[in-house]
Design an enzyme around this catalytic site. Structure first.
Site, short mmCIF file in Angstrom:
data_model
loop_
_atom_site.label_atom_id
_atom_site.label_comp_id
_atom_site.label_asym_id
_atom_site.label_seq_id
_atom_site.Cartn_x
_atom_site.Cartn_y
_atom_site.Cartn_z
N ASN A 10 0.86 -1.18 0.00
CA ASN A 10 0.00 0.00 0.00
C ASN A 10 0.90 1.23 0.00
O ASN A 10 1.49 1.57 1.02
CB ASN A 10 -0.90 -0.03 1.24
CG ASN A 10 -1.75 1.21 1.36
OD1 ASN A 10 -1.78 2.06 0.46
ND2 ASN A 10 -2.46 1.35 2.47
N TRP A 11 0.99 1.86 -1.15
CA TRP A 11 1.91 2.99 -1.29
C TRP A 11 1.32 4.31 -0.80
O TRP A 11 1.98 5.36 -0.86
CB TRP A 11 2.38 3.10 -2.76
CG TRP A 11 3.34 2.02 -3.13
CD1 TRP A 11 4.01 1.18 -2.28
CD2 TRP A 11 3.77 1.65 -4.46
NE1 TRP A 11 4.81 0.33 -2.99
CE2 TRP A 11 4.69 0.59 -4.33
CE3 TRP A 11 3.46 2.13 -5.74
CZ2 TRP A 11 5.30 -0.01 -5.43
CZ3 TRP A 11 4.07 1.52 -6.84
CH2 TRP A 11 4.98 0.47 -6.68
N LYS A 12 0.08 4.26 -0.35
CA LYS A 12 -0.58 5.44 0.24
C LYS A 12 -0.32 6.68 -0.63
O LYS A 12 -0.35 6.59 -1.84
CB LYS A 12 -0.10 5.62 1.70
CG LYS A 12 -0.29 4.34 2.53
CD LYS A 12 -0.11 4.53 4.00
CE LYS A 12 -0.32 3.18 4.70
NZ LYS A 12 -0.27 3.26 6.14
N HIS A 94 -9.69 1.12 4.86
CA HIS A 94 -8.42 1.35 5.54
C HIS A 94 -8.63 2.33 6.71
O HIS A 94 -9.43 3.25 6.60
CB HIS A 94 -7.38 1.90 4.56
CG HIS A 94 -6.00 1.88 5.14
ND1 HIS A 94 -5.56 2.82 6.03
CD2 HIS A 94 -4.98 0.99 4.98
CE1 HIS A 94 -4.32 2.53 6.39
NE2 HIS A 94 -3.93 1.42 5.77
N GLU A 96 -7.01 4.73 7.72
CA GLU A 96 -6.79 6.15 7.38
C GLU A 96 -8.02 6.75 6.69
O GLU A 96 -8.31 7.94 6.83
CB GLU A 96 -5.51 6.28 6.53
CG GLU A 96 -4.27 6.09 7.40
CD GLU A 96 -3.09 5.43 6.70
OE1 GLU A 96 -3.05 5.40 5.45
OE2 GLU A 96 -2.20 4.93 7.41
N GLU A 165 -5.44 -4.93 10.50
CA GLU A 165 -4.46 -3.87 10.71
C GLU A 165 -4.78 -3.12 12.00
O GLU A 165 -5.60 -2.19 12.00
CB GLU A 165 -4.51 -2.87 9.55
CG GLU A 165 -4.08 -3.44 8.22
CD GLU A 165 -3.46 -2.38 7.32
OE1 GLU A 165 -2.33 -2.60 6.89
OE2 GLU A 165 -4.07 -1.34 7.08
N GLY A 171 2.43 2.35 10.92
CA GLY A 171 3.41 3.43 10.80
C GLY A 171 4.13 3.78 12.08
O GLY A 171 4.75 4.83 12.18
N SER A 208 3.34 -1.99 10.46
CA SER A 208 4.78 -2.03 10.72
C SER A 208 5.45 -3.34 10.32
O SER A 208 6.39 -3.79 10.98
CB SER A 208 5.07 -1.68 12.19
OG SER A 208 4.67 -0.35 12.46
N GLY A 230 4.92 1.53 4.77
CA GLY A 230 6.24 2.15 4.70
C GLY A 230 7.34 1.30 4.07
O GLY A 230 8.08 1.77 3.19
P1 13P Z 1 2.90 0.52 7.72
O1 13P Z 1 3.43 -0.75 7.11
O2 13P Z 1 3.63 1.74 7.27
O3 13P Z 1 2.78 0.40 9.21
O4 13P Z 1 1.42 0.69 7.16
C1 13P Z 1 0.54 -0.35 7.24
C2 13P Z 1 -0.66 -0.04 6.43
O5 13P Z 1 -1.45 0.83 6.79
C3 13P Z 1 -0.87 -0.79 5.19
O6 13P Z 1 -2.14 -0.59 4.70
#
Ligand code: 13P
Length: 246
Positions: A10-12, A94, A96, A165, A171, A208, A230
Site C-alpha cells: 500500500n503505497w498510500k 483502511h 486512514e 491492521e 506506521g 509495521s 512504509g
Molecule cells: P505501515 O506498514 O507503514 O505500518 O502501514 C501499514 C498499512 O497501513 C498498510 O495498509
C-alpha cells in the site's frame, strides 16, 4: 491456510512518480513462485504502474473507490473505472479512510459490494485502536467491523481478502506480536465463515511489517500474507522483504 502467501504493497500518498520504475523493477526481479504480489499506487499512478507490471506476474490494486458506477460525483473514482484501468484489487475500509474521511461501516459496506459487483477483489481492512486494545476490546471491535462491513455479501465466483491492521501498529514500528495477531486472525476466519457461509478466506496482517519481521508473521497458521505500507515504498527494503517472504 493458503499455499501462496499474499504480499500487498500500500503505497498510500507516499510514493512519487519518479520512484515507480525502480519499485516495480525490484518486485519484477523477486522470486514470486510462492507469492501473490499486488501493488496499490495512488489513483494517478495506476495507468503507469499497469503498463510497468505488464507480464511480470504482479497484481494491481487501488487504495479506495466510490460505489456508484458513473455520474456527477466530483473527485471520485468508480470501481468500474478501476477495473478498466487494470486493477484486480481495491483496498476498502483502511483505517486512514475511516479516520481522516469519516468512512463509516455503512459506507465501507457499499464500497465493498461495488467492488464485488465489478468482479474485483476487495481487501477489507479492520482493526482496533490503541484505546480499544487497552480496554481489552480487540476481538469484540474487529468482530463488529466484520459484521457491519460484510452485510449482504454473497460470494459466488468472487473472493474477499481481509486485512487485520491494528490502528496502533500502523506506521509506528510497534508491530503486533505475531502470536497475538494469530489469535485475532483465527477469530476473523471463523467470523467470516459465520457471516458469509464461505469456508475459506485469506487474512493478511498489516502494521509495521518490514523485511525483518515478515517471515515470523508468515509462519503463523492464520496469517496468509501481509499488507505493507512504509517498508514497501523503499526499493531496498521491499526487495529484502520479498526475498524473506518465500
Ligand atoms: P505501515 O506498514 O507503514 O505500518 O502501514 C501499514 C498499512 O497501513 C498498510 O495498509
Amino acid at each position: 491456510m493458503h499455499m501462496q502467501k499474499i504480499i500487498v504493497a500500500n503505497w498510500k500518498m507516499v510514493v512519487k512518480k519518479e520512484q515507480l520504475v525502480s519499485l516495480v523493477e525490484v518486485v519484477g526481479q523477486a522470486d514470486k513462485t510462492n507469492l501473490e504480489v499486488a501493488l496499490c499506487p495512488s489513483f494517478v499512478h495506476l495507468t503507469e504502474v499497469a503498463s510497468l507490471i505488464n507480464n511480470k506476474n504482479i497484481g494491481l490494486g487501488a487504495q479506495n473507490c466510490f460505489w456508484v458506477e458513473h455520474g456527477a460525483y466530483t473527485g471520485e473514482v468508480s470501481a468500474w473505472d478501476l477495473k478498466d484501468e487494470g486493477c484486480q484489487y481495491v483496498l476498502v475500509g483502511h483505517s486512514e479512510r475511516r479516520k481522516y474521511f469519516s468512512e463509516s461501516d455503512e459506507i465501507i459496506n457499499k464500497k465493498l459490494l461495488a467492488v464485488l459487483e465489478v468482479g474485483l477483489t476487495p481487501i477489507l481492512c479492520v482493526g482496533e485502536t490503541k484505546e480499544e486494545k487497552d480496554a481489552g476490546h480487540t476481538l469484540e471491535r474487529v468482530r463488529e467491523q466484520l459484521q457491519k462491513d460484510l452485510v449482504n455479501v454473497i460470494l459466488k465466483d468472487s473472493r474477499i481478502i481481509i486485512a487485520y491492521e491494528p490502528v496502533w501498529a500502523i506506521g509506528t514500528g510497534d508491530f503486533c506480536k505475531p502470536n497475538d495477531a494469530e489469535e485475532v486472525q483465527s477469530m476473523i476466519k471463523e467470523e467470516f465463515t459465520k457471516i458469509t457461509g464461505v469456508a475459506e478466506v485469506a487474512v493478511l496482517y498489516g502494521g509495521s511489517v518490514d523485511d525483518k519481521n515478515v517471515a515470523e508473521f508468515l509462519k503463523q497458521n492464520s496469517i496468509d500474507g501481509v499488507l505493507v505500507g512504509g517498508a514497501s515504498t523503499k526499493v531496498e527494503v521491499l526487495g529484502k522483504l520479498l526475498a524473506n517472504s518465500i
